[in-house]
Structures are given as structure tokens and as C-alpha cells.
Design a protein around this motif. Structure first.
Motif, PDB file in Angstrom:
ATOM      1  N   LYS A 111      11.675   1.198   8.837  1.00  0.00           N
ATOM      2  CA  LYS A 111      11.761   2.125   9.840  1.00  0.00           C
ATOM      3  C   LYS A 111      10.251   2.207  10.249  1.00  0.00           C
ATOM      4  CE  LYS A 111      14.651   5.403  10.591  1.00  0.00           C
ATOM      5  NZ  LYS A 111      15.456   4.922  11.722  1.00  0.00           N
ATOM      6  N   THR A 112       9.418   1.552  10.703  1.00  0.00           N
ATOM      7  CA  THR A 112       7.924   1.652  11.067  1.00  0.00           C
ATOM      8  C   THR A 112       7.878   1.075  12.457  1.00  0.00           C
ATOM      9  OG1 THR A 112       7.524   1.213   8.604  1.00  0.00           O
ATOM     10  CG2 THR A 112       5.561   1.087  10.633  1.00  0.00           C
ATOM     11  N   VAL A 113       7.028   1.716  13.182  1.00  0.00           N
ATOM     12  CA  VAL A 113       6.788   1.058  14.545  1.00  0.00           C
ATOM     13  C   VAL A 113       5.056   1.139  14.685  1.00  0.00           C
ATOM     14  CG1 VAL A 113       6.683   3.587  15.377  1.00  0.00           C
ATOM     15  CG2 VAL A 113       6.936   1.783  17.159  1.00  0.00           C
ATOM     16  N   LEU A 114       4.714   0.030  15.523  1.00  0.00           N
ATOM     17  CA  LEU A 114       3.349  -0.073  15.523  1.00  0.00           C
ATOM     18  C   LEU A 114       2.997  -0.169  17.014  1.00  0.00           C
ATOM     19  CD1 LEU A 114       0.545  -1.131  14.587  1.00  0.00           C
ATOM     20  CD2 LEU A 114       1.392  -3.725  15.261  1.00  0.00           C
ATOM     21  N   ASN A 149       2.806  -5.637   6.678  1.00  0.00           N
ATOM     22  CA  ASN A 149       3.778  -4.785   6.986  1.00  0.00           C
ATOM     23  C   ASN A 149       4.806  -5.379   7.731  1.00  0.00           C
ATOM     24  OD1 ASN A 149       2.329  -2.161   6.993  1.00  0.00           O
ATOM     25  ND2 ASN A 149       0.859  -3.732   7.825  1.00  0.00           N
ATOM     26  N   GLU A 150       6.033  -4.747   7.750  1.00  0.00           N
ATOM     27  CA  GLU A 150       7.177  -5.311   8.396  1.00  0.00           C
ATOM     28  C   GLU A 150       7.515  -4.264   9.539  1.00  0.00           C
ATOM     29  OE1 GLU A 150      11.804  -6.140   7.117  1.00  0.00           O
ATOM     30  OE2 GLU A 150      10.221  -7.123   6.096  1.00  0.00           O
ATOM     31  N   TYR A 151       7.572  -4.487  10.695  1.00  0.00           N
ATOM     32  CA  TYR A 151       7.953  -3.495  11.923  1.00  0.00           C
ATOM     33  C   TYR A 151       9.073  -3.837  12.578  1.00  0.00           C
ATOM     34  CZ  TYR A 151       2.753  -2.430  11.483  1.00  0.00           C
ATOM     35  OH  TYR A 151       1.501  -2.331  10.905  1.00  0.00           O
ATOM     36  N   GLU A 152       9.801  -2.673  12.628  1.00  0.00           N
ATOM     37  CA  GLU A 152      11.057  -2.839  13.580  1.00  0.00           C
ATOM     38  C   GLU A 152      10.728  -2.790  14.968  1.00  0.00           C
ATOM     39  OE1 GLU A 152      14.998  -0.123  14.199  1.00  0.00           O
ATOM     40  OE2 GLU A 152      13.501   0.526  12.814  1.00  0.00           O
ATOM     41  N   LEU A 153       9.482  -2.318  15.686  1.00  0.00           N
ATOM     42  CA  LEU A 153       9.064  -2.256  16.795  1.00  0.00           C
ATOM     43  C   LEU A 153       7.676  -2.233  16.914  1.00  0.00           C
ATOM     44  CD1 LEU A 153      10.147  -1.877  19.705  1.00  0.00           C
ATOM     45  CD2 LEU A 153       9.689   0.581  19.585  1.00  0.00           C
ATOM     46  N   VAL A 154       7.401  -3.030  17.930  1.00  0.00           N
ATOM     47  CA  VAL A 154       5.863  -3.107  18.328  1.00  0.00           C
ATOM     48  C   VAL A 154       5.884  -2.729  19.945  1.00  0.00           C
ATOM     49  CG1 VAL A 154       3.784  -4.365  18.564  1.00  0.00           C
ATOM     50  CG2 VAL A 154       5.261  -4.802  16.706  1.00  0.00           C
ATOM     51  N   HIS A 155       4.862  -1.527  20.151  1.00  0.00           N
ATOM     52  CA  HIS A 155       4.943  -1.375  21.657  1.00  0.00           C
ATOM     53  C   HIS A 155       3.331  -1.726  21.860  1.00  0.00           C
ATOM     54  CE1 HIS A 155       5.992   1.889  24.847  1.00  0.00           C
ATOM     55  NE2 HIS A 155       5.525   0.534  25.336  1.00  0.00           N
ATOM     56  N   ALA A 188      -1.373  -9.353  20.892  1.00  0.00           N
ATOM     57  CA  ALA A 188      -0.414  -8.924  19.937  1.00  0.00           C
ATOM     58  C   ALA A 188       0.909  -9.484  20.023  1.00  0.00           C
ATOM     59  CB  ALA A 188      -0.051  -7.367  20.082  1.00  0.00           C
ATOM     60  N   ARG A 189       1.420  -9.560  21.177  1.00  0.00           N
ATOM     61  CA  ARG A 189       2.876 -10.560  21.460  1.00  0.00           C
ATOM     62  C   ARG A 189       2.852 -12.036  21.055  1.00  0.00           C
ATOM     63  NH1 ARG A 189       3.956  -9.585  27.949  1.00  0.00           N
ATOM     64  NH2 ARG A 189       1.699  -9.336  27.803  1.00  0.00           N
ATOM     65  N   PHE A 190       1.619 -12.655  21.139  1.00  0.00           N
ATOM     66  CA  PHE A 190       1.338 -13.927  20.489  1.00  0.00           C
ATOM     67  C   PHE A 190       1.541 -13.988  19.003  1.00  0.00           C
ATOM     68  CE2 PHE A 190      -0.814 -17.858  19.625  1.00  0.00           C
ATOM     69  CZ  PHE A 190       0.037 -18.566  19.956  1.00  0.00           C
ATOM     70  N   ALA A 191       0.868 -12.831  18.496  1.00  0.00           N
ATOM     71  CA  ALA A 191       0.751 -12.910  17.090  1.00  0.00           C
ATOM     72  C   ALA A 191       2.079 -12.392  16.544  1.00  0.00           C
ATOM     73  CB  ALA A 191      -0.388 -11.825  16.665  1.00  0.00           C
ATOM     74  N   PHE A 192       2.788 -11.929  17.195  1.00  0.00           N
ATOM     75  CA  PHE A 192       4.095 -11.291  16.705  1.00  0.00           C
ATOM     76  C   PHE A 192       5.243 -12.585  17.041  1.00  0.00           C
ATOM     77  CE2 PHE A 192       2.182  -7.351  15.791  1.00  0.00           C
ATOM     78  CZ  PHE A 192       3.047  -6.746  14.579  1.00  0.00           C
ATOM     79  N   HIS A 221      11.879 -11.261  11.130  1.00  0.00           N
ATOM     80  CA  HIS A 221      12.369 -10.063  10.751  1.00  0.00           C
ATOM     81  C   HIS A 221      13.019  -9.305  12.056  1.00  0.00           C
ATOM     82  CE1 HIS A 221       9.761 -10.542   7.194  1.00  0.00           C
ATOM     83  NE2 HIS A 221       8.615 -10.614   7.980  1.00  0.00           N
ATOM     84  N   ASN A 222      13.109  -9.891  12.990  1.00  0.00           N
ATOM     85  CA  ASN A 222      13.930  -9.570  14.098  1.00  0.00           C
ATOM     86  C   ASN A 222      13.183  -8.239  14.879  1.00  0.00           C
ATOM     87  OD1 ASN A 222      16.118  -9.367  16.368  1.00  0.00           O
ATOM     88  ND2 ASN A 222      17.170  -7.741  15.172  1.00  0.00           N
ATOM     89  N   THR A 223      11.639  -8.305  14.548  1.00  0.00           N
ATOM     90  CA  THR A 223      10.793  -7.336  15.117  1.00  0.00           C
ATOM     91  C   THR A 223      11.128  -7.380  16.783  1.00  0.00           C
ATOM     92  OG1 THR A 223       9.181  -7.558  13.464  1.00  0.00           O
ATOM     93  CG2 THR A 223       8.437  -6.761  15.400  1.00  0.00           C
ATOM     94  N   LYS A 224      11.254  -6.090  17.371  1.00  0.00           N
ATOM     95  CA  LYS A 224      11.121  -6.155  18.947  1.00  0.00           C
ATOM     96  C   LYS A 224      10.129  -5.636  19.481  1.00  0.00           C
ATOM     97  CE  LYS A 224      15.646  -6.750  18.765  1.00  0.00           C
ATOM     98  NZ  LYS A 224      16.135  -7.742  19.165  1.00  0.00           N
ATOM     99  N   VAL A 225       9.590  -6.417  20.305  1.00  0.00           N
ATOM    100  CA  VAL A 225       8.344  -6.137  20.796  1.00  0.00           C
ATOM    101  C   VAL A 225       8.424  -5.659  22.585  1.00  0.00           C
ATOM    102  CG1 VAL A 225       6.151  -7.355  21.630  1.00  0.00           C
ATOM    103  CG2 VAL A 225       7.210  -7.891  19.739  1.00  0.00           C
TER     104      VAL A 225
END
Length: 392
Positions: free
Chosen positions: A3-6, A84-90, A100-104, A111-115
Motif C-alpha cells: 500500500k504505497t503510492v508514488l 519499491n513495489e507501488y500500487e499507484l503512481v501519480h 515515469a510512465r515509460f519507466a513503469f 505488479h499491476n501498478t496503476k499509473v
């Protein structure tokens, strides 16, 4: 999933801290860890403290998409993803968001990270120079690595909706990223003590501006408009690349006694209560929070006609709207307001009411609804239905 957001943006103080603390606080209140990745724009003597932030990663992003240093920023982000393992990147700001979008892109699959990406004003727009085609191409290419694009004006929303068509990416429009109207309206400072601080006569007509001082903000136009109206004062809050150019213009026009550079002010919202009008001649704005804050303080606006100001500035109702390249119109607008107290009061009253729509409470509720679509937070905790591409 952790439960971590970036939060990612080009700079920390002038973007993350200035605009996103309410959203970071919201995540903390919902049990999330909050990380920030942004460039360091603090002054050397300033403490590098970010409220509601658990981890701060300093990664320099360069505004120019051609800057080769951005490749190093990409590599730094890749290391961050490994740690790190992020649930969401804003993401925020064009270049930082693209990197950032290209990196993720792989983390979204693994990891099903949402961007999410908030466009505070696309760099392509009607009437933009040809270079804007590059920004359009990049934004369109990044759609495949984005789960949702949030926009803050109608023109950008329609552009995002078009780019997202037939893609696994949603387009949203919110009422700006929110202003703290209580802070704007409940200042303890008085008109007199603000003017005393800067040596401005109590009975003078004072026009204020608050923005980064760069070519897009067109501050030279404001300076010229004030200089042409004898007896009118101007308080300029902000810093930027065009500062020396603007100072030289003030000297050239012989107005160093009437046009005051206050620098970057954390209390700019309070200083609005010492002014009679607010001037905002930008060539391009995503929305223009500084102008909305001025409306929230009851000031009439003098603004340029662009896609951002069209969201709220109505000529003759709460503003005098000018063509951004027409200095004569700005000169006449300053002259009109400085000589017509009743018109100032009328525009100010109407603007005061208009600003309510853009309060942080509304924007936070809208974003809570969006966040709820991508992270594991019960939708009952959100308050406002957001107008997305499907339900608009």
C-alpha cells in the motif's frame, strides 16, 4: 501489493508542495505510505521537508524533452522501481510524467501498478507553435503506459478523450487541483500593513501578479500596462528565468518606484488582500490557480484569453479579458479598473462566488472518486461522481 503510492513531478517545492499535499494527506489517512520523486528546487538554506511524505527521492528532471540528462533521470527511476513495489503512481508535469510512465511500463504488467497522469495543461493546444506537435506525439505514445489521464479544462479533456479512444486508458476532467479558500479568505493581514511592508501608498491603486516569471507568463505585458498608467502600482510575486529581463524593463520605463518585485512568497495568498486587482496575461494556462485564488479574495481579474482562463473568466462579469498579444487592451483594462471603483466591486463580487467551485474540498472529492477506481479503497468513502469519458 504494497500500500504505497508514488508522486512524480519535475520539482518539489514549486509543484509537489505547492499543489499536492492535500492528496498526499488523503492517502496517509487511508493507510498508505507516500513517496515523492522530484527535482530539488529548495534554496540551499532550506530544510528539505515534505509533509505527509515517507520517502523523498531527489531525481532531476529537465523541462526540455531534448535534454540528454533526462536519460539519467530514467535510469534513477528504474532503480527506484527495483527497490519499491507501488500500487499507484501519480505523475505530473510533461517531461517527468513521460519518463515515469515509460519507466513503469513493465511494473504495470508485473505488479499491476496503476499509473495516472494529471495534465496541468497540455503543451499542445489550439494556436500553439509547431514544436507542440512533438509534445502531442509523446503524449499519444505514452497512452499505452497510462491507466488514466486527468485534465483541468475542457479543451484538454476533449484532446485526452480522443487520444484514449480505443485504448485501455480513461480520460477525466476535474475542477482544477483545488485551492484552500479558507486560507485565502481568512487572512489576518490588513490592506494597510501589507502596503506598509512594500512602501505602497494606502490610497494607490495596486495591481498584483503571482506566477513564475518566464516567457509564457508574459509578465512584460503586465509591466508595460502598469507603466502606462500613472499612479498605479504593481506587486510582482514570483521568480524565474525572465526576472532580469523584467527588472531591466522596469528600469527602462522608469517605474522602479511603482513596480515592486517581491520574489517567491509563501504568503502570496495573504498579500492578495492588499491589492485592488489581479493581472494574468499568460499565453498558455491549464487553468491558472493564481487567478482563481485572486477571485477567491474578491479581486477583479485582468486576464488573457486562453483555454485555462476561459473556464472561469467572463468578460464584464468577473474579469476584463484581453488578447494575450494586445498590450493596448491590457493598458486600457488597468486604466478602466483604476478609475471605476463600482466596476471593480462588481467584478470582485462575481469572482468571489465563482471561486467556490474550485475549492480544495471539491477537487479532493473528485480525485478520491478517481483514485477509488485504481486502488483498494471502498467507493463509499468517496463523495463526488467524476465526469469521465463514458458518463459525460
Amino acid at each position: 501489493m504494497s500500500k504505497t503510492v508514488l508522486f512524480v513531478a519535475s520539482v518539489t517545492k514549486k509543484h509537489i508542495i505547492q499543489f499536492h499535499l492535500p492528496y498526499m494527506k488523503w492517502f496517509k489517512e487511508h493507510g498508505y505510505k507516500v513517496h515523492v520523486c522530484a527535482g530539488d528546487d529548495f534554496e540551499p538554506e532550506e530544510a528539505r521537508h515534505i509533509p505527509y511524505c515517507d520517502e523523498y527521492y531527489i531525481v532531476p528532471f529537465y523541462r526540455s524533452p531534448f535534454a540528454t540528462q533526462n536519460f539519467r533521470s530514467y535510469k534513477e527511476l528504474r532503480k527506484l522501481i527495483e527497490e519499491n513495489e507501488y500500487e499507484l503512481v501519480h505523475c505530473h508535469t510533461p517531461v517527468a510524467a513521460a519518463i515515469a510512465r515509460f519507466a513503469f511500463r513493465n511494473a504495470r504488467k508485473k505488479h499491476n501498478t496503476k499509473v495516472l497522469y494529471t495534465a496541468h495543461g497540455f503543451h499542445f493546444y489550439k494556436g500553439a507553435p509547431k514544436i507542440s506537435r512533438l509534445y502531442y506525439s509523446v503524449e499519444k505514445a505514452m497512452i499505452r503506459y497510462t491507466d488514466g489521464i486527468i485534465t483541468i479544462n475542457e479543451e484538454d479533456y476533449l484532446a485526452a478523450k480522443k487520444m484514449c479512444r480505443n485504448k485501455k486508458c480513461d480520460a477525466y476532467k476535474i475542477s482544477g487541483i483545488g485551492i484552500d479558500l479558507s486560507r485565502v479568505r481568512n487572512s489576518t493581514r490588513t490592506r494597510e500593513d501589507i502596503r506598509d511592508e512594500f512602501g505602497i501608498p494606502h490610497d494607490a491603486f495596486l495591481v498584483m501578479s503571482n506566477s513564475e516569471i518566464n516567457e509564457n507568463k508574459n509578465v512584460e505585458c503586465s509591466i508595460t500596462a502598469i507603466a502606462a498608467n500613472k499612479g498605479v502600482y504593481m506587486l510582482i510575486c514570483g521568480t524565474g528565468k525572465s526576472m532580469d529581463k523584467c527588472r531591466d524593463l522596469v528600469k527602462e520605463l522608469g517605474c522602479t518606484d511603482r513596480i515592486i518585485f517581491a520574489g517567491y512568497r509563501y504568503d502570496a495568498k495573504e498579500l492578495l488582500h492588499g491589492a485592488d486587482a489581479f493581472i494574468f496575461p499568460s499565453y498558455r494556462e491549464g487553468l491558472g490557480l493564481a487567478a482563481i485564488e485572486a477571485m477567491g479574495a474578491g479581486l477583479p481579474l485582468i486576464v488573457s484569453d486562453n483555454r485555462g482562463t476561459r473556464e472561469y473568466a467572463v468578460n464584464g462579469e468577473n474579469a476584463i479579458v484581453c488578447e494575450c498579444n494586445n498590450v493596448s487592451q491590457f493598458i486600457n483594462a488597468v486604466r478602466l479598473l483604476s478609475s471605476d471603483g463600482e466596476l471593480c466591486k462588481k467584478l470582485g463580487r462575481n469572482g468571489y462566488s465563482c471561486a467556490d467551485k474550485y475549492g480544495i474540498e471539491n477537487s479532493l472529492a473528485e480525485m478520491a472518486e478517481i483514485y477509488g477506481k485504481y486502488v483498494d479503497i471502498p467507493t463509499s468513502e468517496t463523495e463526488t461522481e467524476v465526469l469521465s469519458g463514458e458518463n459525460r
